[in-house]
Design a protein around this motif. Sequence first.
Motif, PDB file in Angstrom:
ATOM      1  N   ILE A   1      -5.749  -2.001  -8.317  1.00 12.89           N
ATOM      2  CA  ILE A   1      -6.422  -3.268  -8.624  1.00 12.89           C
ATOM      3  C   ILE A   1      -5.424  -4.358  -8.985  1.00 12.89           C
ATOM      4  O   ILE A   1      -5.727  -5.555  -8.849  1.00 12.89           O
ATOM      5  N   GLN A   2      -4.216  -3.966  -9.424  1.00 14.99           N
ATOM      6  CA  GLN A   2      -3.211  -4.966  -9.786  1.00 14.99           C
ATOM      7  C   GLN A   2      -2.724  -5.746  -8.567  1.00 14.99           C
ATOM      8  O   GLN A   2      -2.151  -6.824  -8.702  1.00 14.99           O
ATOM      9  N   ARG A   3      -2.965  -5.198  -7.380  1.00 12.10           N
ATOM     10  CA  ARG A   3      -2.534  -5.860  -6.146  1.00 12.10           C
ATOM     11  C   ARG A   3      -3.709  -6.519  -5.425  1.00 12.10           C
ATOM     12  O   ARG A   3      -3.665  -6.763  -4.221  1.00 12.10           O
ATOM     13  N   ALA A   4      -4.741  -6.831  -6.181  1.00  8.10           N
ATOM     14  CA  ALA A   4      -5.907  -7.521  -5.605  1.00  8.10           C
ATOM     15  C   ALA A   4      -5.531  -8.943  -5.183  1.00  8.10           C
ATOM     16  O   ALA A   4      -4.583  -9.543  -5.702  1.00  8.10           O
ATOM     17  N   LEU A   5      -6.296  -9.472  -4.250  1.00  6.40           N
ATOM     18  CA  LEU A   5      -6.093 -10.838  -3.757  1.00  6.40           C
ATOM     19  C   LEU A   5      -7.307 -11.689  -4.083  1.00  6.40           C
ATOM     20  O   LEU A   5      -8.430 -11.187  -4.165  1.00  6.40           O
TER      21      LEU A   5
ATOM     22  N   ASP B   1      -2.614 -10.809  -9.522  1.00  5.69           N
ATOM     23  CA  ASP B   1      -1.557 -10.603 -10.512  1.00  5.69           C
ATOM     24  C   ASP B   1      -0.208 -10.735  -9.805  1.00  5.69           C
ATOM     25  O   ASP B   1       0.293  -9.764  -9.235  1.00  5.69           O
ATOM     26  N   PRO B   2       0.391 -11.929  -9.817  1.00  7.29           N
ATOM     27  CA  PRO B   2       1.651 -12.159  -9.094  1.00  7.29           C
ATOM     28  C   PRO B   2       2.764 -11.194  -9.483  1.00  7.29           C
ATOM     29  O   PRO B   2       3.613 -10.852  -8.647  1.00  7.29           O
TER      30      PRO B   2
ATOM     31  N   GLN C   1       5.055  -4.750  -6.262  1.00  9.83           N
ATOM     32  CA  GLN C   1       5.440  -3.429  -6.757  1.00  9.83           C
ATOM     33  C   GLN C   1       4.840  -2.313  -5.907  1.00  9.83           C
ATOM     34  O   GLN C   1       3.801  -2.480  -5.272  1.00  9.83           O
ATOM     35  N   ARG C   2       5.518  -1.175  -5.931  1.00 10.70           N
ATOM     36  CA  ARG C   2       4.995  -0.006  -5.223  1.00 10.70           C
ATOM     37  C   ARG C   2       3.766   0.532  -5.959  1.00 10.70           C
ATOM     38  O   ARG C   2       3.690   0.460  -7.188  1.00 10.70           O
ATOM     39  N   SER C   3       2.838   1.073  -5.206  1.00 10.74           N
ATOM     40  CA  SER C   3       1.602   1.591  -5.808  1.00 10.74           C
ATOM     41  C   SER C   3       1.899   2.629  -6.882  1.00 10.74           C
ATOM     42  O   SER C   3       1.261   2.646  -7.942  1.00 10.74           O
ATOM     43  N   GLN C   4       2.883   3.507  -6.617  1.00 11.82           N
ATOM     44  CA  GLN C   4       3.178   4.580  -7.559  1.00 11.82           C
ATOM     45  C   GLN C   4       3.823   4.091  -8.852  1.00 11.82           C
ATOM     46  O   GLN C   4       3.911   4.842  -9.831  1.00 11.82           O
TER      47      GLN C   4
ATOM     48  N   PRO D   1      -2.168   3.744 -13.251  1.00 11.31           N
ATOM     49  CA  PRO D   1      -3.389   4.211 -12.583  1.00 11.31           C
ATOM     50  C   PRO D   1      -4.631   3.582 -13.220  1.00 11.31           C
ATOM     51  O   PRO D   1      -4.697   3.408 -14.440  1.00 11.31           O
ATOM     52  N   THR D   2      -5.601   3.229 -12.412  1.00 13.99           N
ATOM     53  CA  THR D   2      -6.833   2.621 -12.910  1.00 13.99           C
ATOM     54  C   THR D   2      -8.037   3.388 -12.379  1.00 13.99           C
ATOM     55  O   THR D   2      -7.984   4.027 -11.323  1.00 13.99           O
ATOM     56  N   TYR D   3      -9.130   3.309 -13.137  1.00 11.83           N
ATOM     57  CA  TYR D   3     -10.322   4.093 -12.841  1.00 11.83           C
ATOM     58  C   TYR D   3     -11.564   3.216 -12.960  1.00 11.83           C
ATOM     59  O   TYR D   3     -11.523   2.137 -13.566  1.00 11.83           O
TER      60      TYR D   3
END
Length: 242
Positions: free
Chosen positions: A142-146, A158-159, A164-167, A171-173
């Motif tokens: 979700i941190q890489r949402a547009l 979130d600029p 950043q790499r997903s790993q 982690p989000t739920y």
Amino acid sequence: MNVAIIPARGGSKRIPQKNIKDFCGKPMLSYAIETALISGCFDEVVVSTDCPVTATLAEKCGAVVPFMRPASLSDDHTGTTDVIRHAIKQLRLLDYDVELVCCLYATTPLLQGKTLKRGLKLLTSDDSVDFVFSACHFSFPIQRALIENEFGGIEPFDPKSIGQRSQDLTPTYHDAGQFYWGRAEAFLDPTRSVFGSNGRMLLLPTHRVQDIDTIEDWYRAEILYQLLKVEESKGNHHNETA
């Protein structure tokens, strides 16, 4: 006593009569009731409804409807917690010694009885835990949402995280919207929240999670249910903690 409470009001705008609509050959509500009964977790499976037709169906499927839900708790704006609190209070007035409660949604055809057992075990293994609910990993960080800006352009939500790499991201739920185990006193206490520090997540695999809020959701759930049944008939059982 342990009680399953299934909220199943009669009205539904996006999918009319959703709780009693046919889903792969059986009324949707029947799946939740059967799963609760098969789990062996409950002394009673209760359906909270304002609809006589739903009440009759619930009883035919093996649940009990010891009271009817008032209209004031049956509109589109009533929260689930209010419905569960009302049910607990009504049951106690009827001499049900309610201790542990599982709010089980009526639209949960993908849920398995063994998952409810795991939730109960997690709740009772630690006296400090008030609630246990079904949850699932987000399929994409979700941190890489547009987001779309006012000019129609695209910007990262979130600029700092977009590159950043997903790993490397936390982690989000999300709430899987299937069940909420809890202690009766915790449900009745407005200062305690399912999503608070005394709540715990029981993670489900993504193939066991599907919201059913729109007709598109409904079709997707039917396809997934049928595929899982085919896999089970072949003896291919997926790991629930995947």
